[in-house]
Motif scaffolding. Structure first.
Motif, PDB file in Angstrom:
ATOM      1  N   ASN A 145      46.961  52.820  51.499  1.00  0.00           N
ATOM      2  CA  ASN A 145      46.020  51.761  51.130  1.00  0.00           C
ATOM      3  C   ASN A 145      45.073  52.228  50.028  1.00  0.00           C
ATOM      4  O   ASN A 145      44.719  51.452  49.129  1.00  0.00           O
ATOM      5  N   THR A 146      44.666  53.478  50.087  1.00  0.00           N
ATOM      6  CA  THR A 146      43.769  54.002  49.055  1.00  0.00           C
ATOM      7  C   THR A 146      44.444  54.000  47.691  1.00  0.00           C
ATOM      8  O   THR A 146      43.841  53.604  46.682  1.00  0.00           O
ATOM      9  N   TRP A 147      45.711  54.393  47.641  1.00  0.00           N
ATOM     10  CA  TRP A 147      46.430  54.403  46.372  1.00  0.00           C
ATOM     11  C   TRP A 147      46.626  52.990  45.830  1.00  0.00           C
ATOM     12  O   TRP A 147      46.481  52.739  44.628  1.00  0.00           O
ATOM     13  N   LEU A 148      46.968  52.048  46.698  1.00  0.00           N
ATOM     14  CA  LEU A 148      47.161  50.673  46.247  1.00  0.00           C
ATOM     15  C   LEU A 148      45.868  50.094  45.676  1.00  0.00           C
ATOM     16  O   LEU A 148      45.867  49.444  44.620  1.00  0.00           O
ATOM     17  N   MET A 149      44.762  50.329  46.361  1.00  0.00           N
ATOM     18  CA  MET A 149      43.494  49.763  45.903  1.00  0.00           C
ATOM     19  C   MET A 149      42.973  50.467  44.656  1.00  0.00           C
ATOM     20  O   MET A 149      42.363  49.823  43.797  1.00  0.00           O
ATOM     21  N   LYS A 150      43.202  51.760  44.565  1.00  0.00           N
ATOM     22  CA  LYS A 150      42.731  52.476  43.379  1.00  0.00           C
ATOM     23  C   LYS A 150      43.365  51.909  42.116  1.00  0.00           C
ATOM     24  O   LYS A 150      42.698  51.733  41.087  1.00  0.00           O
ATOM     25  N   GLY A 151      44.672  51.608  42.175  1.00  0.00           N
ATOM     26  CA  GLY A 151      45.323  51.013  41.013  1.00  0.00           C
ATOM     27  C   GLY A 151      44.706  49.687  40.615  1.00  0.00           C
ATOM     28  O   GLY A 151      44.605  49.366  39.417  1.00  0.00           O
ATOM     29  N   PHE A 152      44.266  48.919  41.597  1.00  0.00           N
ATOM     30  CA  PHE A 152      43.635  47.632  41.297  1.00  0.00           C
ATOM     31  C   PHE A 152      42.234  47.833  40.740  1.00  0.00           C
ATOM     32  O   PHE A 152      41.811  47.135  39.808  1.00  0.00           O
ATOM     33  N   PHE A 153      41.487  48.804  41.302  1.00  0.00           N
ATOM     34  CA  PHE A 153      40.151  49.096  40.777  1.00  0.00           C
ATOM     35  C   PHE A 153      40.224  49.576  39.336  1.00  0.00           C
ATOM     36  O   PHE A 153      39.324  49.287  38.533  1.00  0.00           O
ATOM     37  N   ASP A 154      41.283  50.314  38.989  1.00  0.00           N
ATOM     38  CA  ASP A 154      41.414  50.837  37.633  1.00  0.00           C
ATOM     39  C   ASP A 154      41.572  49.725  36.595  1.00  0.00           C
ATOM     40  O   ASP A 154      41.282  49.939  35.413  1.00  0.00           O
ATOM     41  N   THR A 155      42.068  48.573  37.010  1.00  0.00           N
ATOM     42  CA  THR A 155      42.259  47.467  36.063  1.00  0.00           C
ATOM     43  C   THR A 155      40.963  46.732  35.745  1.00  0.00           C
ATOM     44  O   THR A 155      40.918  45.953  34.790  1.00  0.00           O
ATOM     45  N   LEU A 156      39.921  46.939  36.543  1.00  0.00           N
ATOM     46  CA  LEU A 156      38.644  46.262  36.289  1.00  0.00           C
ATOM     47  C   LEU A 156      37.876  46.984  35.193  1.00  0.00           C
ATOM     48  O   LEU A 156      37.797  48.208  35.184  1.00  0.00           O
ATOM     49  N   PRO A 157      37.317  46.253  34.246  1.00  0.00           N
ATOM     50  CA  PRO A 157      36.588  46.906  33.140  1.00  0.00           C
ATOM     51  C   PRO A 157      35.352  47.650  33.643  1.00  0.00           C
ATOM     52  O   PRO A 157      34.602  47.151  34.489  1.00  0.00           O
ATOM     53  N   ARG A 158      35.134  48.823  33.079  1.00  0.00           N
ATOM     54  CA  ARG A 158      33.979  49.630  33.475  1.00  0.00           C
ATOM     55  C   ARG A 158      32.663  49.035  32.984  1.00  0.00           C
ATOM     56  O   ARG A 158      31.585  49.438  33.442  1.00  0.00           O
ATOM     57  N   GLU A 159      32.748  48.111  32.038  1.00  0.00           N
ATOM     58  CA  GLU A 159      31.518  47.486  31.550  1.00  0.00           C
ATOM     59  C   GLU A 159      30.777  46.755  32.666  1.00  0.00           C
ATOM     60  O   GLU A 159      29.550  46.614  32.631  1.00  0.00           O
ATOM     61  N   LEU A 160      31.528  46.278  33.674  1.00  0.00           N
ATOM     62  CA  LEU A 160      30.877  45.615  34.801  1.00  0.00           C
ATOM     63  C   LEU A 160      29.975  46.581  35.555  1.00  0.00           C
ATOM     64  O   LEU A 160      28.829  46.254  35.894  1.00  0.00           O
ATOM     65  N   ASP A 161      30.481  47.771  35.804  1.00  0.00           N
ATOM     66  CA  ASP A 161      29.679  48.779  36.500  1.00  0.00           C
ATOM     67  C   ASP A 161      28.476  49.184  35.663  1.00  0.00           C
ATOM     68  O   ASP A 161      27.350  49.283  36.175  1.00  0.00           O
TER      69      ASP A 161
END
Length: 269
Positions: A145-161
């Motif tokens: 589950n951690t690997w699956l979610m990490k791939g999805f988090f990587d697609t979100l732009p860092r500008e949001l953070d």
């Protein structure tokens, strides 16, 4: 024509199980695709002759709790691996990946010895308890589950953070208020997969659950046909239909998140 054959092939097992559940004789040898008589006696016998209600509650408790806990912890770990840089990050990711190469059942002997000791010290989370099985399932699902979610988090732009951090938001606020709503599709997918895999798991549960009242649906239902497959087949079929209800409800509950994620990804870019 091919579609019709595929649908017929898919519906055949369902119709056969439904026919067996409604068969008043309740035996495998007397079951037909279209029952000559319909009766709900198998459902009544299921609750009167077995502890199906207890198995049902045990499965919901273990599968629901383990799925929720693993998704929550995996999302926290995935966010940390995706957004933060710290010592041991690469080693931790590789370790999670390597662990997933080996099925959990390979460690059954070691886990059995550990839980033997745990049962002596803390019986409430040892053998024949839903909490012990809950801890075992939760740990086994964290890596994938951690690997699956990490791939999805990587697609979100860092500008949001970065923009949220400049506005004074903490890591917790960024995670709960910004990141989680955006990754709802992958949360729904992993939650569905975790729930289905946990509620249908048999091999480990069969080793850890021996008392009749502590069994889950998979273990309890197997016991119905392990020795008396012909005579108990009607009861088994009735239980199978009822066992499918939680999975169908969870899928219907999460369907709109899964569909929205697929359609959003199809038009991205």
């Amino acid at each position: 024509m091919v579609g019709v054959l595929a649908v017929a092939f898919s519906l055949f097992p369902i119709l056969f199980v439904l026919s067996a559940a409604l068969n008043p004789l309740g035996t495998l040898s007397s079951t037909e695709l279209l029952p000559t008589g319909a009766s709900l006696s198998n459902f009544g016998d299921l609750f009167e002759r077995t502890e199906f209600g207890r198995w049902f509650l045990n499965s919901l408790l273990v599968a629901g709790g383990a799925s929720f806990a693993s998704i929550f912890l995996s999302s926290l770990a995935a966010y940390a691996f995706s957004r933060m840089r710290f010592a041991g990050r690469r080693f931790g990711l590789l370790t999670l990946l390597l662990i997933q190469m080996f099925p959990q059942f390979l460690a059954i002997v070691a886990i059995f010895l550990i839980f033997t000791r745990v049962t002596d010290l803390w019986p409430s989370i040892g053998f024949n308890t839903p909490w012990g099985l809950f801890l075992l399932y939760m740990g086994g699902a964290l890596g994938m589950n951690t690997w699956l979610m990490k791939g999805f988090f990587d697609t979100l732009p860092r500008e949001l953070d970065e923009s949220a951090t400049m506005d004074g938001a903490s890591h917790a606020q960024v995670f709960f208020r910004i990141m989680l709503p955006l990754v709802a599709p992958i949360l729904a997918v992993t939650a569905l997969l975790s729930f289905i895999g946990t509620i249908n798991e048999f091999m480990i549960a069969n080793v850890f659950l021996t008392d009749t009242g502590s069994k889950t649906l998979a273990v309890g239902m197997f016991g119905l046909v392990a020795g008396e497959r012909n005579n108990n087949f009607g009861i088994f079929a009735a239980g199978t239909l009822l066992t499918a209800i939680p999975t169908v409800l969870v899928f219907q509950l999460l369907q709109r998140y899964i569909v929205s994620g697929l359609t959003a990804g199809a038009v991205k870019g």
